[in-house]
Every structure is written in structure tokens, then in C-alpha cells.
Write a protein that holds these residues in place. Structure first.
Motif: not given
Ligand SMILES: Nc1ncnc2c1ncn2[C@@H]1O[C@H](COP(=O)(O)OP(=O)(O)O)[C@@H](O)[C@H]1O
Ligand SMILES: [Mg+2]
Lengths: 245, 264
Positions: A49-77
Motif C-alpha cells: 500500500t505504500v507510495a514507493n514503487r519498488p517496495i510495492r512491486a517487491a511486495s506484489a511479487i512476494y504475494v504472487q510467488v508464495f501464494r500460487n505455488i502449492p504449499l506441498l511443493v514449497q515444502m519440497f523446494l
């Protein structure tokens, strides 16, 4: 086919001990994972939610990556792949020197996965707090960080408490995936009782009852927590408010 | 250091300072993208003066008063408020300015998760670093002043609209401001609650508070306004005394506006 019921095995040693140890590990993984998830999730959620673009982008990427890979796969990774990718010394440390590597891997994997989901709730919670609240806080001389900490986040948390409760319950259930990397938590212990005694029905019934009991206690605790922090909404006349900036 | 010099400077600048307006809005313009919301707004407000701003919805009244304390950044012109150049927008100066110029909003904007007392103490404690006990004592005095001495422990959601707005005024006063900005403080209220809020504002005006009030309440304007400013389409179209403006507006647009609000 006749099944030989024997509920007594549940209170017989060593099986009772196994169930207790399994319950303890389930609570430990879920509890520590939840602590990581809340900490990281709140930071990433604010970051979205912050104004700073790089921070916003990094946060969005984090959410996309960690939310969309199945937890089981993340455990294995985390468990099988990460040690191979790291510099050799670090990989060795993870595999050999870290005490209970499968436990800590499960905690971190569960925590970072759940953090992405909490971040989304924090983001939408912050959006729900009216812009006028921020303006009022800033107009009184509070700085942006004070406004966030004293005015926006307290309201955000009250708004998202119900979905956070169900996220916590999901986290407890998700902790059972730790058995896939060798953690002897509750589900794994039940399986072990089954293969030792062929009394799978009793073992899994016990596990079910324990999961239900934990969920009920969590629900009750959260309800009490919520009751102490009610925030009655003001009865306002909204039409003008919606039109005016 | 030379004492005589500083004394000489002080005495020679004093009369000048006394005459300088508390607030000087000079040719201020503001656009959102290609939409020009304010253009060439110029207005001085003296210490102790009460200025009422009126005009049709969307004419830029809220935007103008939010420029004064830096809530809305503007693109053209200059605003000097209590010696702070608002346009430069440095965080330090804005915080100092906002501690001295309070604001009251149309929708009250009390913090719904905090009690009335905590609403009044938040900024004094966290911005002015006042001890909590001192802030609470002052808060209680102010609640008496706005006629709500027994509501300190209530949550805002438990109060009526009129009570909430009176608490919001007390919250602004808790910072001991030298001026107050009001953005349609009675527009969101049920008609029967307008009076109790206006009474508090009239009393403030009579106590000498400098006020900039966006409102269409003519009774209030007639009672306490030193000047009425009429805005339309982002411009200050007309300025005059309350009696003059309401009985004999000089511009066609002001006449049209007044006939519309009178027909309600
Ligand atoms: N954040 C914004 N983005 C774009 N346009 C805005 C914004 N805020 C206000 N406006 C526009 O600026 C104009 C003036 O708004 P405002 O100052 O709220 O008017 P008033 O308070 O006189 O009703 C309106 O046309 C409004 O739509
Ligand atoms: Mg407005």
C-alpha cells in the motif's frame, strides 16, 4: 471382513506418547509458522500500500510467488532443493548441523506461504479504512508512520480479525503437510500407529478429535479476543461523504 | 552576540508582524491531471478573523482549505500560514504547521477504535509529547467546554452525529491551535443536531479563534463571519460581508447559488 476394534491402544504406551508428541509438534509448527506469517505478512501487506514503487512491486511479487505455488511443493523446494542451490557450506549446515532440519524447514515454509495470504488481508484491510481517517490523523500533526501505526493498522486488524482467525485454523491444518518431509507431527504419528498396530480407524479418529479440539479452542479464544476490541461503526449520513473528496 | 541589536530588531519588526495576516493564500492553483480544480485563488486571513467560504458542490472549497495545511499539494501560487511556506511541503514544517492549525471534517473522522478521551489525547501525546495525565486533564476541560463532560469513556460509534462533531472540535482544540479549518462541519448532520454544533463554533468565534469555515449556514455566517467568500468553478468569485453577500450578491453566479440554497 471383520475389523478388530481396540480403542485401548490409544491410551497404551508407546502410542499415547506418540499422539502427545505429535500434537506438540503440530502446535509448535503451526504456532511458530503463524508468528513468521504474521510478522512477514503485515510487513508485505503494508508494502503493497505504500507510495514507493519498488517496495510495492517487491511486495506484489512476494504475494504472487508464495501464494500460487502449492504449499506441498514449497515444502519440497525448501527441504530438498534449497540446500543444493546454496553455497556448499551453507547447504551442509542446513542438512547436517541445523538441529531438526525438517522441523525448521516446515516452520519456515508454512510461515512464508501463510504470510502471502495474510499480506493480502492486511492490504485489503488497510484499504477499508476510510481515507478521511488518514487525513484527520495527518491534519493533527501525526507523521505518516504514526498515522499508520496508531490509526490505520489498529482499525485494519479489527476489520480483518475474522478472516485472520480462519487463516490461523487453516495454518494448523496445513501443518500436517510437514509429514511429507519427515516431521512426526500429529498426522504422521497416527499413520505410524496405524502401521504398527493395524488400528488405523482408532488412530485417525484420535487425530481427528485432537484437530477438532484445537480448532474449537482457537475459535473460542479468538472470539474472546475480538469481543474486547469491538469498534461500533458511527451512524453517519454517507451520501455527501461519497460525493465529496 | 550583541543584545542591543536583537532588541532593536525585535522592536522594529513587531508592528509589521502584528499586521501580517496569519494566512496568506496567493494565486493558488491546483489541477488533477488535466482537470483544473483551483485557479488563481487569493485570500488573506487576519488573526482572529472568521471567514466563511461557500459555493456549489465541486467548486473547490474542500480542496482550498486542505491546501492550507498541506493535506492537498497545489501546483501554482503560494500559501504562507503562520510563517510556514506550505508549498515547499517539507515534512518538518508541515508537522509544525498542523500542530497549530486544526481541522474539523464533514464526517467527523473520529477514530472509531479509540474512546472519546483517547481521541482527544492521541495527537497531544504523540505529536506534542505531552504527558498523558496532562493531556487527559486538558481533554476533560475541553469536553466540558463542548458540553459532553460525561462522554470521555464512550466510543465514537456510541454517540450521535452532533455529539461526534462536538468531540471532533474538542479534539482539534486539544492541540491549542491558533486557527481552525472547518470543512462543512454540519452537512452530514441530521437537521436537529446542526444547532448544537453551530453553538460551539459561535462561541469559539466570539473567543477570538481564527477560523476558515466552509459552510452554507447563513445564520452562522451572519452571526460571526467577518467575511464571506463565494467560490465557483475553482475561483474566488466574490468576497464581502455576510449581510452584504447574502442580501445583495454582486455576481450573477452568486445570485443563482443563493436562490438555489434558499429554495431548499
Ligand atoms: N483526489 C481527486 N482526484 C481528482 N479530482 C478531485 C479529487 N478531489 C477533488 N477532485 C475534484 O475537484 C473538484 C473540487 O472538489 P472539492 O474541493 O471537493 O469541491 P467542494 O468541496 O467545493 O465540493 C471536484 O470537481 C472534484 O471532483
Ligand atoms: Mg467539500
Amino acid at each position: 471382513m471383520t475389523y478388530n476394534w481396540d480403542w485401548a491402544i490409544l491410551v497404551r504406551e508407546p502410542f499415547l506418547g506418540w499422539l502427545i508428541a505429535g500434537t506438540g509438534l503440530t502446535l509448535a509448527i503451526a504456532g511458530l509458522g503463524w508468528a513468521i506469517a504474521l510478522t512477514v505478512g503485515v510487513i508485505v501487506g503494508i508494502g503493497r500500500t505504500v507510495a514507493n514503487r519498488p517496495i510495492r512491486a517487491a511486495s506484489a511479487i512476494y504475494v504472487q510467488v508464495f501464494r500460487n505455488i502449492p504449499l506441498l511443493v514449497q515444502m519440497f523446494l525448501w527441504y530438498f532443493v534449497l540446500p543444493e542451490l546454496l553455497p556448499t557450506a551453507w547447504g551442509h549446515w542446513l542438512k547436517r548441523d541445523l538441529p531438526a532440519p525438517e522441523f525448521w524447514t516446515a516452520v519456515v515454509a508454512l510461515g512464508l506461504f501463510t504470510a502471502a495470504r495474510i499480506a493480502e488481508q492486511v492490504r485489503s484491510g488497510i484499504r477499508t479504512v476510510p481515507q478521511g481517517q488518514t487525513q484527520a490523523a495527518l491534519a493533527s500533526g501525526l507523521r505518516a508512520t504514526q498515522t499508520l501505526r496508531l490509526v490505520v493498522l489498529p482499525q485494519c486488524f479489527r476489520i480483518i480479525l475474522p478472516p485472520l482467525t480462519s487463516e490461523l485454523l487453516t495454518t494448523i491444518k496445513n501443518s500436517s503437510l510437514a509429514l511429507t518431509i519427515g516431521v512426526l507431527e500429529l498426522t504422521a504419528q497416527s499413520r505410524q500407529i496405524e502401521s504398527n498396530t493395524f488400528h488405523g480407524f482408532e488412530a485417525f479418529t484420535a487425530a481427528t478429535a485432537i484437530y477438532l479440539a484445537i480448532a474449537t479452542l482457537v475459535r473460542l479464544a479468538m472470539r474472546r479476543f475480538e469481543a474486547g476490541r469491538s469498534m461500533p461503526q458511527a451512524k453517519q449520513a454517507p451520501p455527501m461523504a461519497l460525493r465529496e473528496a | 552576540m550583541n543584545a542591543t541589536v536583537s532588541v532593536a530588531v525585535a522592536s522594529s519588526t513587531e508592528p509589521v508582524l502584528a499586521q501580517a495576516p496569519l494566512l496568506r493564500i496567493d494565486g493558488v492553483g491546483k489541477s488533477y491531471g488535466t482537470v483544473q480544480v483551483l485557479s488563481g485563488c487569493t485570500l488573506d486571513v487576519q488573526r482572529g478573523e472568521v471567514v466563511v467560504i461557500c459555493g456549489p458542490s465541486g467548486s473547490g472549497k474542500s480542496t482550498l482549505i486542505k491546501c492550507v495545511n498541506g493535506l492537498v499539494p497545489f501546483n501554482a501560487g503560494r500559501i504562507l500560514c503562520d510563517g510556514v511556506d506550505v508549498g515547499l511541503g517539507r515534512q518538518v514544517d508541515l508537522v509544525r504547521l498542523r500542530t497549530r492549525v486544526g481541522m474539523v471534517f464533514q464526517n467527523f473522522e473520529l477514530y472509531p477504535h479509540l474512546s472519546v478521551l483517547e481521541n482527544l489525547c492521541l495527537a497531544p501525546v504523540h505529536v506534542l509529547r505531552r504527558p498523558r495525565s496532562e493531556a487527559a486533564e486538558r481533554a476533560h476541560q475541553l469536553l466540558v467546554r463542548v458540553g459532553l463532560p460525561d462522554k470521555a469513556g464512550s466510543l465514537p460509534g456510541q454517540l450521535s452525529g452532533g455529539q461526534q462533531q462536538r468531540v471532533a472540535i474538542a479534539r482539534a482544540l486539544a492541540m491549542d491551535p491558533i486557527a481552525l479549518l472547518f470543512d462543512e462541519p454540519t452537512s452530514a448532520l441530521d437537521p436537529e443536531m446542526v444547532g448544537e454544533v453551530l453553538d460551539v463554533m459561535v462561541e469559539l468565534a466570539r473567543d477570538g479563534m481564527t477560523m476558515m469555515v466552509v459552510t452554507h449556514e447563513m445564520g452562522f455566517a451572519r452571526k460571526v463571519a467577518d467575511r464571506v467568500v463565494f467560490m465557483d468553478a475553482g475561483r474566488i468569485v466574490e468576497t464581502g460581508t455576510a449581510d452584504g453577500f447574502f442580501s445583495e450578491p454582486t455576481t450573477e453566479r452568486a445570485r443563482g447559488f443563493l436562490s438555489r440554497i434558499l429554495s431548499h
